[in-house]
Design an enzyme around this catalytic site. Structure first.
Site: not given
Ligand code: TEU
Ligand code: CA
Length: 547
Positions: A40, A113, A210, A324-325, A44, A251, A36, A38
């Site tokens: 908040d 993305d 995605d 991130h998932d 960013d 993906e 971050d 700034n």
């Molecule tokens: O994720 C696709 C997806 O299948 C995920 O939802 C995954 O199965 C699930 O999170 C597993 O827990 C993509 C992106 O990576 C995810 O962050 C998004 O939420 C999703 O598509 C919808 O855009």
């Molecule tokens: Ca910020």
């Protein structure tokens, strides 16, 4: 189409485009949680620019940026309301242009993305489409008078929502506010092509795409993905003249090689490569929120399977365990407590010295582990909240929270732990989500000051890979048999061979069938390749010629 060149070992050299891509090392950034600038409390774009030296020094030369377009953030940016503008919290288009420029000036690349399967219901297209049945956008989404089937949303509940204005149901495979686009409408294909062109003109070097397999559906056959026109649509996006130098990674929940070939064979001009999730699905869990006792053998076997398959069909492979998932892999199948350094570095050697494009998720380079919280209030992710609510219908709250702690995507989304200060050095404000429960123990400052640093191990590994083509183009040969509690493999190119030993959870003696030089890389400072290996100890050495 240039013919694959054969190496002395008979390994096929990938085509020129893919060979170039093999030299990329991609760092995935979740902008909301990276830095971050700034105060908040929200990461960013200017925050990312501040940390580019940290990334350059690590040895990465490309960034995959999770969505930073205009969005109501119901799914943290994967619900896009304007693909041609930047989310206010992350900055402005000028900040994005500055990021692209400063990356390129450092010889680094930017992968955006792209979210082609759905838009936010706040997007102009949806707001127009719901008005009535005869406007230019009326067929941009799937509308039905009655629910045509009982499809479920990935985030729980029905995948069909009634819209009182239009008087019909629309499809949302994810959140209610993420409406699926109807790609069978050529206007949708054209609109998404123009968005790809917009960002190519901005100078981006590629796209992570995605849930790309969901853009073609076949409702008649009950298929919400892998529909009959999938490859036509992917080619429409990336098979055009302006797409030929793009790096694109899909993906894809692809499980068989034939489908990977259809997505990624160079002559098809669709995707450069894809993420396949076998190891993500199967390692240490029976489902996303149900842990299962497991070891690194499971990860090894999946990695080697796809090594063989991609090598056989000269496809480009991706090398990753985190994103991130997903909760950190080391917390699922290794030891993120007493052996966290060893586990993080051992897994890195298992994965990133194989043949393919490395993807490192923010925090992996300091050995980030899963977090743990005593209240659902500490969580933010829509999938997590909806799942918790459902779990509480059928189990005690305490058990529901345990399962959420295990599988939540928020395990990957806590603010980056730059140091152990009040807000982890991430912000001078109040962080948008709880700091990682172990941030005082696990942070960049502490790791870099440590005698044994995960960051410095990653740095050394990426340097070894960068300076030795055997780790790029070299043939992979696995030496471990299925029952072995280790992963041993060699990389060979034009007579130069390297050996990699990764021991799993138990101490054991390992003797290689050939002589090696002194280890060039090891996580516990070994003097020789042969001997007793501690739990999660790993080492890499050049094999003495003629051996
Ligand atoms: O994720 C696709 C997806 O299948 C995920 O939802 C995954 O199965 C699930 O999170 C597993 O827990 C993509 C992106 O990576 C995810 O962050 C998004 O939420 C999703 O598509 C919808 O855009
Ligand atoms: Ca910020």
């Amino acid at each position: 189409m240039d013919m694959p060149i054969e190496t002395k070992e008979g390994a096929l050299m990938l085509c020129a485009k893919y060979q170039d891509a093999l030299r990329w090392v991609i760092y995935q950034i979740y902008p909301r949680s990276f830095m971050d600038s700034n105060g908040d409390g929200i990461g960013d774009l200017q925050g990312i620019i501040q940390k580019l030296d940290y990334l350059k020094d690590l040895g990465v030369n490309a960034i995959w940026l999770c969505p930073c377009y205009k969005s109501p953030n119901d799914d943290n940016g994967y619900d896009i309301s304007d693909y041609r503008d930047i989310m206010d919290e992350f900055g402005t288009m000028a900040d994005m242009e500055a990021l692209i420029d400063v990356l390129h000036s450092r010889g680094m690349k930017l992968i955006m993305d792209l979210v082609p399967n759905h838009t936010s219901t706040a997007h102009r297209w949806f707001r127009e489409s719901r008005k009535d049945k005869d406007n230019p956008y009326s067929d941009f989404y799937y509308w039905f008078d009655e629910k045509p089937n009982d499809w479920k949303s990935v985030f729980r509940g029905s995948a069909w929502e009634f819209d009182p204005v239009r008087g019909q149901y629309y499809l949302h495979s994810f959140a209610v506010s993420q409406a699926d686009l109807n790609w069978d409408n050529p206007a949708v294909v054209k609109a998404m092509q123009e968005i790809v062109d917009f960002w190519i003109d901005k100078g981006v070097d590629g796209f992570r795409v995605d849930v790309v397999d969901m853009i073609s559906k076949d409702l008649g056959a009950g298929k919400n993905c892998f529909g009959p026109r999938l490859h036509e649509f992917i080619h429409a996006l990336f098979g055009r003249e302006n797409g030929k130098n793009l790096f694109t990674v899909g993906e894809c929940w692809v499980t068989d090689t034939d489908e990977m070939i259809r997505h990624c064979a160079a002559e098809r001009q669709e995707l450069t490569t894809l993420f396949q999730f076998d190891h993500i699905e199967k390692c240490g869990r029976s489902d996303k929120f149900s842990p299962k006792p497991d070891t690194l053998k499971t990860l090894r076997d999946h990695l080697l399977h796809w090594q063989q398959e991609t090598e056989k069909h000269d496809l480009l492979n991706t090398l990753f365990t985190d994103n991130h998932d997903q909760p950190p892999m080391i917390s699922r199948i290794a030891n993120d407590r007493e052996k966290r350094y060893e586990s993080a570095t051992c897994v890195a050697a298992m994965v990133y010295l194989l043949k393919g494009v490395p993807f490192i998720y923010q925090g992996q380079e300091i050995g980030r582990a899963a977090a743990h919280y005593d209240s659902i209030e500490c969580f933010n992710d829509i999938e997590t909240i909806n799942t918790y609510r459902d779990f509480c219908q059928t189990m005690p709250e305490k058990e529901a929270l345990e399962r959420i702690n295990f599988g939540s995507r928020d395990n990957a989304r806590h603010p980056m732990e730059w140091d152990g200060s009040e807000n982890g050095g991430f912000t001078t404000g109040k962080p948008w989500i709880a700091l990682h429960s172990r941030y005082r123990e696990i942070n960049v400052k502490k790791d870099l000051a440590a005698e044994r640093s995960v960051y410095r191990f990653y740095q050394a590994l990426l340097k070894l890979r960068r300076e030795n083509d055997a780790f790029l183009d070299g043939k992979v040969e696995a030496l471990s048999s299925p029952d072995d509690a280790h992963m041993i493999f060699t990389r060979t190119l034009n007579g130069e061979k390297w050996a990699v030993i990764c021991n799993f959870e138990s101490e054991q003696r390992i003797e290689l069938p050939f002589a090696c030089e002194k280890p060039a890389l090891s996580n516990l400072g070994r003097a020789s390749m042969n001997g007793v290996y501690a739990p999660y100890e790993c080492a890499v050495a050049k094999v003495i010629a003629g051996e």
